[in-house]
Design a protein around this motif. Structure first.
Motif, PDB file in Angstrom:
ATOM      1  N   ALA A 114       2.145  -5.104  -0.411  1.00  0.00           N
ATOM      2  CA  ALA A 114       2.360  -3.718   0.020  1.00  0.00           C
ATOM      3  C   ALA A 114       1.056  -3.096   0.510  1.00  0.00           C
ATOM      4  O   ALA A 114       1.023  -2.431   1.554  1.00  0.00           O
ATOM      5  CB  ALA A 114       2.949  -2.900  -1.128  1.00  0.00           C
ATOM      6  N   ASP A 115      -0.031  -3.311  -0.230  1.00  0.00           N
ATOM      7  CA  ASP A 115      -1.327  -2.764   0.188  1.00  0.00           C
ATOM      8  C   ASP A 115      -1.723  -3.292   1.564  1.00  0.00           C
ATOM      9  O   ASP A 115      -2.271  -2.557   2.394  1.00  0.00           O
ATOM     10  CB  ASP A 115      -2.403  -3.140  -0.832  1.00  0.00           C
ATOM     11  CG  ASP A 115      -2.274  -2.353  -2.136  1.00  0.00           C
ATOM     12  OD1 ASP A 115      -1.554  -1.344  -2.159  1.00  0.00           O
ATOM     13  OD2 ASP A 115      -2.895  -2.775  -3.137  1.00  0.00           O
ATOM     14  N   TYR A 118       0.371  -1.520   4.309  1.00  0.00           N
ATOM     15  CA  TYR A 118      -0.164  -0.180   4.569  1.00  0.00           C
ATOM     16  C   TYR A 118      -1.435  -0.252   5.405  1.00  0.00           C
ATOM     17  O   TYR A 118      -1.615   0.501   6.373  1.00  0.00           O
ATOM     18  CB  TYR A 118      -0.461   0.532   3.248  1.00  0.00           C
ATOM     19  CG  TYR A 118       0.734   1.178   2.588  1.00  0.00           C
ATOM     20  CD1 TYR A 118       1.412   2.235   3.191  1.00  0.00           C
ATOM     21  CD2 TYR A 118       1.171   0.750   1.331  1.00  0.00           C
ATOM     22  CE1 TYR A 118       2.502   2.843   2.567  1.00  0.00           C
ATOM     23  CE2 TYR A 118       2.262   1.348   0.704  1.00  0.00           C
ATOM     24  CZ  TYR A 118       2.921   2.395   1.322  1.00  0.00           C
ATOM     25  OH  TYR A 118       3.994   2.990   0.718  1.00  0.00           O
ATOM     26  N   ARG A 144       7.215  -0.434  -4.533  1.00  0.00           N
ATOM     27  CA  ARG A 144       6.071  -0.171  -3.662  1.00  0.00           C
ATOM     28  C   ARG A 144       6.167  -0.999  -2.380  1.00  0.00           C
ATOM     29  O   ARG A 144       5.835  -0.521  -1.290  1.00  0.00           O
ATOM     30  CB  ARG A 144       4.761  -0.469  -4.391  1.00  0.00           C
ATOM     31  CG  ARG A 144       3.529  -0.234  -3.529  1.00  0.00           C
ATOM     32  CD  ARG A 144       2.253  -0.164  -4.340  1.00  0.00           C
ATOM     33  NE  ARG A 144       1.074  -0.135  -3.497  1.00  0.00           N
ATOM     34  CZ  ARG A 144       0.651   0.908  -2.807  1.00  0.00           C
ATOM     35  NH1 ARG A 144       1.332   2.042  -2.865  1.00  0.00           N
ATOM     36  NH2 ARG A 144      -0.433   0.852  -2.070  1.00  0.00           N
ATOM     37  N   GLU A 147       8.628   0.634  -0.128  1.00  0.00           N
ATOM     38  CA  GLU A 147       8.046   1.835   0.474  1.00  0.00           C
ATOM     39  C   GLU A 147       7.085   1.478   1.605  1.00  0.00           C
ATOM     40  O   GLU A 147       7.015   2.188   2.619  1.00  0.00           O
ATOM     41  CB  GLU A 147       7.327   2.652  -0.605  1.00  0.00           C
ATOM     42  CG  GLU A 147       8.288   3.308  -1.591  1.00  0.00           C
ATOM     43  CD  GLU A 147       7.562   3.925  -2.772  1.00  0.00           C
ATOM     44  OE1 GLU A 147       6.350   3.644  -2.953  1.00  0.00           O
ATOM     45  OE2 GLU A 147       8.206   4.680  -3.521  1.00  0.00           O
ATOM     46  N   SER A 148       6.342   0.392   1.460  1.00  0.00           N
ATOM     47  CA  SER A 148       5.417  -0.014   2.522  1.00  0.00           C
ATOM     48  C   SER A 148       6.176  -0.467   3.763  1.00  0.00           C
ATOM     49  O   SER A 148       5.754  -0.195   4.897  1.00  0.00           O
ATOM     50  CB  SER A 148       4.482  -1.122   2.027  1.00  0.00           C
ATOM     51  OG  SER A 148       5.163  -2.354   1.853  1.00  0.00           O
ATOM     52  N   TYR A 151       7.387   2.535   5.472  1.00  0.00           N
ATOM     53  CA  TYR A 151       6.253   3.164   6.166  1.00  0.00           C
ATOM     54  C   TYR A 151       6.029   2.501   7.519  1.00  0.00           C
ATOM     55  O   TYR A 151       5.834   3.187   8.543  1.00  0.00           O
ATOM     56  CB  TYR A 151       5.014   3.040   5.289  1.00  0.00           C
ATOM     57  CG  TYR A 151       3.757   3.683   5.840  1.00  0.00           C
ATOM     58  CD1 TYR A 151       3.660   5.068   5.980  1.00  0.00           C
ATOM     59  CD2 TYR A 151       2.657   2.900   6.192  1.00  0.00           C
ATOM     60  CE1 TYR A 151       2.493   5.654   6.468  1.00  0.00           C
ATOM     61  CE2 TYR A 151       1.491   3.481   6.674  1.00  0.00           C
ATOM     62  CZ  TYR A 151       1.420   4.855   6.808  1.00  0.00           C
ATOM     63  OH  TYR A 151       0.274   5.435   7.289  1.00  0.00           O
TER      64      TYR A 151
END
Length: 294
Positions: A114-115, A118, A144, A147-148, A151
């Motif tokens: 996820a990081d 993003y 998470r 959600e990424s 995004y």
């Protein structure tokens, strides 16, 4: 017939090497940046917990990352497919390097992935290539990751993901996401490989691409031949990058629909259709009447 011909890439690659303003993010392992066939490529390291260049050249993480980078960004005429070397390649490694590995595909946690998503979106990537296996699933981590991916969708960034190599029928947080293009692996005749994951969401929204005996860059100066869905995914990613290079004003949904639906029939099976990059180009050229179909 070459692997590039099977998926309609050879004709599209004759038109373009890609444009530098189209950035492709490879969320994978570190890359042997000193490889002669990557020298001169537009490659940019994104900030993260791991370095973009290899510190252990024979690690599984390094060989995997270099292999995928070769499919996308090696110089034309090299042993690798070298689909879009004119595009900018963002490197956001998530796999740890370890000597004397067991040869299995390296993995990452949902939070790490996820990081990286993003970071890739914020850096300006237009398409993200995920050739990653996940470990340590958790409700918090999966949320998470979801959600990424949301995004990326909101920012108009297309995410391409390997479907997985467990030979299962089903889906994951990644392959079930409505914006992700999951990629199954096929052989030279277009048949799904036995180890390739399939499923409803993969069949409806995904594509198949070559995942058997794919040759790309190795880290020891010798070519490497590899297979599976992580080798198949960058064929789709590279095709998207070339399409966006030819039609830079196109929206993400236009590119996504062209690459997933051009030349395909109504989807009713758990196995997705084979990528047809040339049919996607023709569909976009027809929609953008200023382009020739020849």
């Amino acid at each position: 017939m070459s692997l590039l011909d099977i998926v309609g890439l050879a004709a599209l690659m004759e038109r373009t090497e890609g444009k530098a303003e189209i950035a492709v993010a490879s969320v994978d392992g570190p890359v042997a940046l000193n490889h002669p066939d990557l020298v001169g490529a537009s490659i940019r390291e994104l900030p993260g917990n791991r370095k973009a260049s290899c510190s252990i050249a024979d690690s599984v993480a390094c060989t995997h990352g270099t292999f995928v980078a070769g499919i996308l960004s090696a110089r034309r005429g090299s042993i690798a497919p070298a689909i879009c070397p004119g595009c900018t390649l963002f490197l956001r490694p998530i796999f740890a390097e370890a000597a004397n590995g067991n040869g299995q595909m390296p993995s990452a946690t949902p939070e790490e992935l996820a990081d990286a998503i993003y970071a890739s979106v914020d850096a300006g990537a237009r398409v993200i290539n995920l050739s990653a296996a996940l470990v340590q699933p958790s409700w918090k981590g999966d949320r998470r990751l979801q959600e990424s991916l949301d995004y990326a969708a909101r920012r108009g960034v297309i995410t391409v993901a390997a479907a997985g190599n467990q030979g299962m029928v089903g889906s994951s947080t990644i392959t079930s996401h409505s914006w992700v293009i999951p990629v199954a692996a096929c052989n030279g005749q277009g048949w799904p490989l036995r180890q390739s994951n399939l499923g409803g969401s993969i069949g409806r929204r995904g594509l198949s691409a070559p995942g058997e005996n794919v040759t790309s860059l190795g880290t020891n100066g010798e070519p490497r031949t590899f297979g599976g869905t992580s080798a198949a995914a960058p064929f789709v990613t590279g095709a998207i990058a070339l399409l966006w290079s030819e039609f830079p004003g196109a929206s993400a949904i236009q590119v996504k629909l062209a690459v997933t639906h051009a030349g395909t029939r109504r989807r009713t099976t758990i196995a997705p259709p084979i990528l047809n990059a040339w049919a996607a180009y023709r569909a976009m050229a027809s929609a953008h009447s200023g382009r020739s179909l020849s």
